[in-house]
Design a protein around this motif. Structure first.
Motif, mmCIF file in Angstrom:
data_model
loop_
_atom_site.group_PDB
_atom_site.id
_atom_site.type_symbol
_atom_site.label_atom_id
_atom_site.label_comp_id
_atom_site.label_asym_id
_atom_site.label_seq_id
_atom_site.Cartn_x
_atom_site.Cartn_y
_atom_site.Cartn_z
ATOM 1 N N GLU A 157 -9.438 24.162 13.020
ATOM 2 C CA GLU A 157 -8.524 23.845 14.116
ATOM 3 C C GLU A 157 -8.932 22.568 14.829
ATOM 4 O O GLU A 157 -8.076 21.802 15.273
ATOM 5 N N ASN A 159 -10.425 20.020 13.389
ATOM 6 C CA ASN A 159 -10.014 18.939 12.506
ATOM 7 C C ASN A 159 -8.518 18.676 12.604
ATOM 8 O O ASN A 159 -8.078 17.516 12.596
ATOM 9 N N GLU A 160 -7.736 19.728 12.686
ATOM 10 C CA GLU A 160 -6.291 19.552 12.822
ATOM 11 C C GLU A 160 -5.950 18.853 14.131
ATOM 12 O O GLU A 160 -5.028 18.029 14.183
ATOM 13 N N LYS A 163 -6.707 15.208 13.707
ATOM 14 C CA LYS A 163 -5.691 14.633 12.819
ATOM 15 C C LYS A 163 -4.438 14.266 13.603
ATOM 16 O O LYS A 163 -3.840 13.197 13.397
ATOM 17 N N ASN A 164 -4.040 15.137 14.490
ATOM 18 C CA ASN A 164 -2.853 14.871 15.306
ATOM 19 C C ASN A 164 -3.072 13.679 16.231
ATOM 20 O O ASN A 164 -2.158 12.866 16.436
#
Length: 293
Positions: A157, A159-160, A163-164
Protein backbone atom coordinates in the motif's frame (compact mmCIF):
# COMPACT_ATOMS: atom_id res chain seq x y z
CA UNK A 1 32.31 13.92 16.53
CA UNK A 2 30.33 17.15 16.60
CA UNK A 3 26.58 17.25 16.12
CA UNK A 4 25.08 20.52 14.92
CA UNK A 5 21.55 21.89 14.80
CA UNK A 6 20.58 22.90 11.28
CA UNK A 7 19.29 26.47 11.38
CA UNK A 8 19.26 27.20 7.64
CA UNK A 9 16.56 29.87 7.34
CA UNK A 10 15.91 28.97 3.69
CA UNK A 11 14.58 25.54 4.68
CA UNK A 12 11.50 26.93 6.44
CA UNK A 13 11.80 24.98 9.66
CA UNK A 14 8.96 25.16 12.18
CA UNK A 15 9.87 26.55 15.57
CA UNK A 16 8.07 27.52 18.77
CA UNK A 17 7.41 31.11 19.70
CA UNK A 18 8.35 32.28 23.19
CA UNK A 19 4.68 32.14 24.19
CA UNK A 20 4.39 28.54 22.92
CA UNK A 21 7.50 27.55 24.88
CA UNK A 22 5.99 28.98 28.05
CA UNK A 23 2.67 27.27 27.32
CA UNK A 24 4.45 23.93 26.82
CA UNK A 25 5.91 24.14 30.33
CA UNK A 26 2.39 23.66 31.65
CA UNK A 27 0.83 21.74 28.78
CA UNK A 28 3.33 18.91 28.16
CA UNK A 29 3.24 17.56 31.76
CA UNK A 30 -0.55 17.33 31.43
CA UNK A 31 -0.23 15.36 28.19
CA UNK A 32 2.30 13.03 29.79
CA UNK A 33 0.03 12.43 32.75
CA UNK A 34 -2.79 11.10 30.56
CA UNK A 35 -3.24 7.33 30.96
CA UNK A 36 -3.43 4.96 27.99
CA UNK A 37 -7.15 4.58 28.71
CA UNK A 38 -7.73 8.09 27.31
CA UNK A 39 -6.70 6.98 23.80
CA UNK A 40 -10.28 6.39 22.64
CA UNK A 41 -11.30 9.75 24.06
CA UNK A 42 -8.51 11.51 22.13
CA UNK A 43 -9.63 9.74 18.95
CA UNK A 44 -13.10 11.22 19.38
CA UNK A 45 -11.83 14.79 19.61
CA UNK A 46 -10.59 15.08 16.03
CA UNK A 47 -10.69 13.07 12.79
CA UNK A 48 -6.99 13.47 11.99
CA UNK A 49 -5.92 12.57 15.53
CA UNK A 50 -8.01 9.40 15.22
CA UNK A 51 -6.29 8.59 11.93
CA UNK A 52 -2.80 9.06 13.39
CA UNK A 53 -3.59 6.82 16.37
CA UNK A 54 -5.19 4.07 14.29
CA UNK A 55 -2.44 4.15 11.64
CA UNK A 56 0.52 4.79 13.98
CA UNK A 57 3.92 3.78 12.53
CA UNK A 58 2.56 3.60 8.95
CA UNK A 59 3.03 5.93 5.97
CA UNK A 60 -0.61 7.00 6.38
CA UNK A 61 0.03 8.41 9.86
CA UNK A 62 3.24 10.12 8.73
CA UNK A 63 1.45 11.67 5.75
CA UNK A 64 -1.25 13.00 8.09
CA UNK A 65 1.46 14.64 10.20
CA UNK A 66 3.19 16.03 7.10
CA UNK A 67 -0.09 17.66 6.07
CA UNK A 68 -0.70 19.17 9.53
CA UNK A 69 -3.74 16.93 9.79
CA UNK A 70 -6.80 17.45 7.63
CA UNK A 71 -8.36 20.65 8.92
CA UNK A 72 -11.25 20.45 6.46
CA UNK A 73 -12.56 17.46 8.43
CA UNK A 74 -12.76 19.54 11.61
CA UNK A 75 -16.21 21.07 11.45
CA UNK A 76 -17.01 22.36 14.92
CA UNK A 77 -15.08 24.84 17.02
CA UNK A 78 -14.17 22.06 19.44
CA UNK A 79 -12.79 19.85 16.64
CA UNK A 80 -10.74 22.76 15.31
CA UNK A 81 -9.47 23.50 18.81
CA UNK A 82 -8.27 19.93 19.29
CA UNK A 83 -6.83 19.91 15.79
CA UNK A 84 -4.57 22.76 16.88
CA UNK A 85 -3.76 21.07 20.18
CA UNK A 86 -2.70 17.74 18.69
CA UNK A 87 -0.86 18.98 15.59
CA UNK A 88 1.05 21.88 17.14
CA UNK A 89 2.93 19.78 19.71
CA UNK A 90 6.67 19.45 19.22
CA UNK A 91 6.68 15.93 17.76
CA UNK A 92 4.50 16.66 14.69
CA UNK A 93 6.53 19.81 14.04
CA UNK A 94 9.76 17.85 14.37
CA UNK A 95 8.53 15.21 11.89
CA UNK A 96 7.86 17.94 9.36
CA UNK A 97 11.27 19.45 10.11
CA UNK A 98 12.87 16.05 9.52
CA UNK A 99 11.20 15.97 6.10
CA UNK A 100 12.70 19.37 5.27
CA UNK A 101 16.16 18.40 6.52
CA UNK A 102 16.22 15.06 4.68
CA UNK A 103 15.03 16.75 1.47
CA UNK A 104 17.80 19.31 1.81
CA UNK A 105 20.47 16.63 2.29
CA UNK A 106 19.13 14.56 -0.60
CA UNK A 107 19.30 17.59 -2.88
CA UNK A 108 22.90 18.21 -1.79
CA UNK A 109 23.79 14.57 -2.46
CA UNK A 110 22.20 14.67 -5.91
CA UNK A 111 24.04 17.85 -6.83
CA UNK A 112 27.33 16.37 -5.60
CA UNK A 113 26.89 13.24 -7.72
CA UNK A 114 25.95 15.33 -10.77
CA UNK A 115 29.03 17.53 -10.26
CA UNK A 116 31.15 14.37 -10.32
CA UNK A 117 29.66 13.43 -13.69
CA UNK A 118 27.58 10.54 -12.37
CA UNK A 119 24.06 9.53 -13.24
CA UNK A 120 21.77 9.31 -10.22
CA UNK A 121 20.85 5.85 -8.95
CA UNK A 122 18.87 6.46 -5.77
CA UNK A 123 17.44 3.83 -3.45
CA UNK A 124 14.91 4.58 -0.73
CA UNK A 125 14.59 1.73 1.79
CA UNK A 126 11.29 1.52 3.67
CA UNK A 127 10.25 4.32 1.36
CA UNK A 128 6.74 4.88 2.71
CA UNK A 129 5.14 7.78 0.89
CA UNK A 130 8.60 8.76 -0.46
CA UNK A 131 7.77 12.45 -0.12
CA UNK A 132 11.35 13.57 0.67
CA UNK A 133 12.64 11.66 -2.35
CA UNK A 134 10.03 13.10 -4.67
CA UNK A 135 10.64 16.63 -3.42
CA UNK A 136 14.41 16.29 -3.80
CA UNK A 137 14.36 14.98 -7.38
CA UNK A 138 12.41 18.00 -8.58
CA UNK A 139 15.50 20.25 -8.67
CA UNK A 140 16.19 21.92 -12.06
CA UNK A 141 19.71 20.46 -12.26
CA UNK A 142 18.12 17.11 -13.14
CA UNK A 143 16.48 18.39 -16.32
CA UNK A 144 17.58 16.06 -19.10
CA UNK A 145 19.77 13.97 -16.77
CA UNK A 146 19.16 10.25 -16.46
CA UNK A 147 17.93 9.36 -12.98
CA UNK A 148 16.88 6.00 -11.58
CA UNK A 149 14.88 5.85 -8.35
CA UNK A 150 13.99 2.64 -6.53
CA UNK A 151 11.39 2.57 -3.77
CA UNK A 152 11.55 -0.48 -1.51
CA UNK A 153 8.89 -1.12 1.11
CA UNK A 154 7.42 -4.29 2.58
CA UNK A 155 3.96 -2.67 2.51
CA UNK A 156 2.39 -2.79 -0.99
CA UNK A 157 0.00 0.00 0.00
CA UNK A 158 2.90 2.35 0.68
CA UNK A 159 4.31 1.63 -2.77
CA UNK A 160 0.93 2.27 -4.37
CA UNK A 161 0.71 5.57 -2.52
CA UNK A 162 4.08 6.78 -3.82
CA UNK A 163 3.18 5.55 -7.33
CA UNK A 164 0.18 7.84 -7.25
CA UNK A 165 2.34 10.76 -6.12
CA UNK A 166 4.75 10.12 -9.00
CA UNK A 167 1.83 10.00 -11.43
CA UNK A 168 0.48 13.31 -10.13
CA UNK A 169 3.85 15.04 -10.56
CA UNK A 170 4.31 13.93 -14.19
CA UNK A 171 8.08 13.51 -14.23
CA UNK A 172 9.96 13.73 -17.53
CA UNK A 173 10.95 10.61 -19.54
CA UNK A 174 14.55 10.79 -18.24
CA UNK A 175 13.24 9.61 -14.84
CA UNK A 176 13.09 5.86 -14.32
CA UNK A 177 11.15 4.55 -11.31
CA UNK A 178 10.77 1.08 -9.87
CA UNK A 179 8.86 -0.17 -6.86
CA UNK A 180 9.99 -3.22 -4.90
CA UNK A 181 7.90 -5.01 -2.27
CA UNK A 182 10.41 -6.52 0.13
CA UNK A 183 11.97 -6.21 3.57
CA UNK A 184 14.78 -3.75 4.17
CA UNK A 185 17.45 -6.39 4.77
CA UNK A 186 16.73 -8.00 1.40
CA UNK A 187 17.52 -4.93 -0.69
CA UNK A 188 20.89 -6.26 -2.01
CA UNK A 189 19.22 -9.04 -4.01
CA UNK A 190 17.63 -6.40 -6.24
CA UNK A 191 20.94 -4.81 -7.28
CA UNK A 192 24.12 -6.21 -8.79
CA UNK A 193 27.69 -4.89 -8.84
CA UNK A 194 27.03 -3.07 -12.11
CA UNK A 195 23.92 -1.34 -10.76
CA UNK A 196 24.83 -0.24 -7.25
CA UNK A 197 22.98 2.79 -5.88
CA UNK A 198 25.10 5.90 -5.37
CA UNK A 199 22.59 7.38 -2.90
CA UNK A 200 20.78 5.27 -0.29
CA UNK A 201 18.16 6.78 2.04
CA UNK A 202 16.63 5.11 5.10
CA UNK A 203 14.46 7.51 7.10
CA UNK A 204 11.81 6.49 9.62
CA UNK A 205 12.50 2.76 9.65
CA UNK A 206 15.36 2.70 12.14
CA UNK A 207 13.16 4.24 14.84
CA UNK A 208 11.91 0.64 15.26
CA UNK A 209 15.26 -1.21 15.00
CA UNK A 210 17.53 -2.15 17.87
CA UNK A 211 21.26 -1.42 17.61
CA UNK A 212 22.21 -4.92 16.48
CA UNK A 213 19.68 -4.79 13.65
CA UNK A 214 20.96 -1.36 12.66
CA UNK A 215 24.53 -2.65 12.65
CA UNK A 216 23.61 -5.43 10.22
CA UNK A 217 21.71 -3.06 7.94
CA UNK A 218 24.47 -0.43 7.98
CA UNK A 219 27.01 -3.09 7.00
CA UNK A 220 24.80 -4.18 4.11
CA UNK A 221 24.39 -0.56 3.01
CA UNK A 222 28.15 -0.01 3.11
CA UNK A 223 28.87 -3.15 1.11
CA UNK A 224 26.25 -2.39 -1.55
CA UNK A 225 26.67 1.37 -1.86
CA UNK A 226 28.74 2.45 -4.86
CA UNK A 227 32.21 3.81 -4.04
CA UNK A 228 31.81 7.54 -3.45
CA UNK A 229 28.14 6.98 -2.70
CA UNK A 230 26.17 8.80 -0.01
CA UNK A 231 24.08 7.24 2.77
CA UNK A 232 21.37 9.33 4.46
CA UNK A 233 19.49 8.06 7.50
CA UNK A 234 17.88 9.25 10.74
CA UNK A 235 16.44 8.38 14.14
CA UNK A 236 14.24 9.87 16.82
CA UNK A 237 15.80 11.08 20.10
CA UNK A 238 14.28 10.92 23.57
CA UNK A 239 12.19 14.04 24.20
CA UNK A 240 9.75 15.60 26.63
CA UNK A 241 6.64 14.27 24.84
CA UNK A 242 7.79 10.65 24.69
CA UNK A 243 5.45 9.41 27.42
CA UNK A 244 2.38 10.87 25.70
CA UNK A 245 3.43 9.54 22.27
CA UNK A 246 3.98 6.06 23.71
CA UNK A 247 1.07 5.72 26.13
CA UNK A 248 -1.73 7.71 24.54
CA UNK A 249 -0.92 7.73 20.82
CA UNK A 250 0.39 4.16 21.07
CA UNK A 251 3.39 4.91 18.86
CA UNK A 252 6.27 2.85 20.22
CA UNK A 253 9.79 3.60 19.03
CA UNK A 254 13.36 2.86 20.06
CA UNK A 255 14.91 6.22 20.93
CA UNK A 256 18.63 6.61 20.21
CA UNK A 257 21.46 9.12 20.26
CA UNK A 258 23.57 10.34 17.33
CA UNK A 259 26.57 8.76 19.04
CA UNK A 260 25.00 5.34 18.43
CA UNK A 261 24.78 5.89 14.69
CA UNK A 262 28.24 7.45 14.48
CA UNK A 263 29.84 4.52 16.30
CA UNK A 264 28.11 1.91 14.14
CA UNK A 265 28.91 3.79 10.90
CA UNK A 266 32.61 3.75 11.86
CA UNK A 267 32.42 0.04 12.73
CA UNK A 268 31.06 -0.94 9.30
CA UNK A 269 33.64 1.04 7.33
CA UNK A 270 32.67 4.71 7.00
CA UNK A 271 35.41 7.19 7.97
CA UNK A 272 34.91 9.75 10.72
CA UNK A 273 35.75 12.65 8.39
CA UNK A 274 33.06 11.49 5.96
CA UNK A 275 30.22 11.47 8.51
CA UNK A 276 28.04 14.48 9.35
CA UNK A 277 25.13 14.48 11.79
CA UNK A 278 22.53 17.24 12.04
CA UNK A 279 19.59 17.83 14.35
CA UNK A 280 16.42 19.52 13.15
CA UNK A 281 15.64 22.58 15.34
CA UNK A 282 13.63 20.70 18.00
CA UNK A 283 16.45 18.17 18.47
CA UNK A 284 13.85 15.38 18.32
CA UNK A 285 15.23 13.90 15.09
CA UNK A 286 18.79 13.74 13.83
CA UNK A 287 19.94 12.99 10.29
CA UNK A 288 23.24 11.29 9.52
CA UNK A 289 24.97 11.70 6.15
CA UNK A 290 27.91 9.36 5.44
CA UNK A 291 30.00 9.09 2.29
CA UNK A 292 31.71 5.85 1.24
CA UNK A 293 35.28 6.32 0.00
Amino acid sequence: MKFSIDTDSSVGYEKNSLLKKIFNKLYVPILNSLPATTRNLVKKTNYSAKRVIEKATTHEAIETLYKHGELENSKSFLQKFFHYIWFSTDNPKAVRNRLRLVTKELEKAIREKLSEGEEINLLSIAAGSARAILDSISIPELNGKRISVSFLDKNPEANEYSKNLVSERRYAPNYHFQWIVDRANNFPVHFDKNNQPNIIEIVGLLDYFDLNSIRRLFLSVYENLKDGGIFITSNIVDNQERKFITNVVGWNMIYKLPEHFHEIAIEVGFKDEDISIYYEPFKIHFVMVAKKR
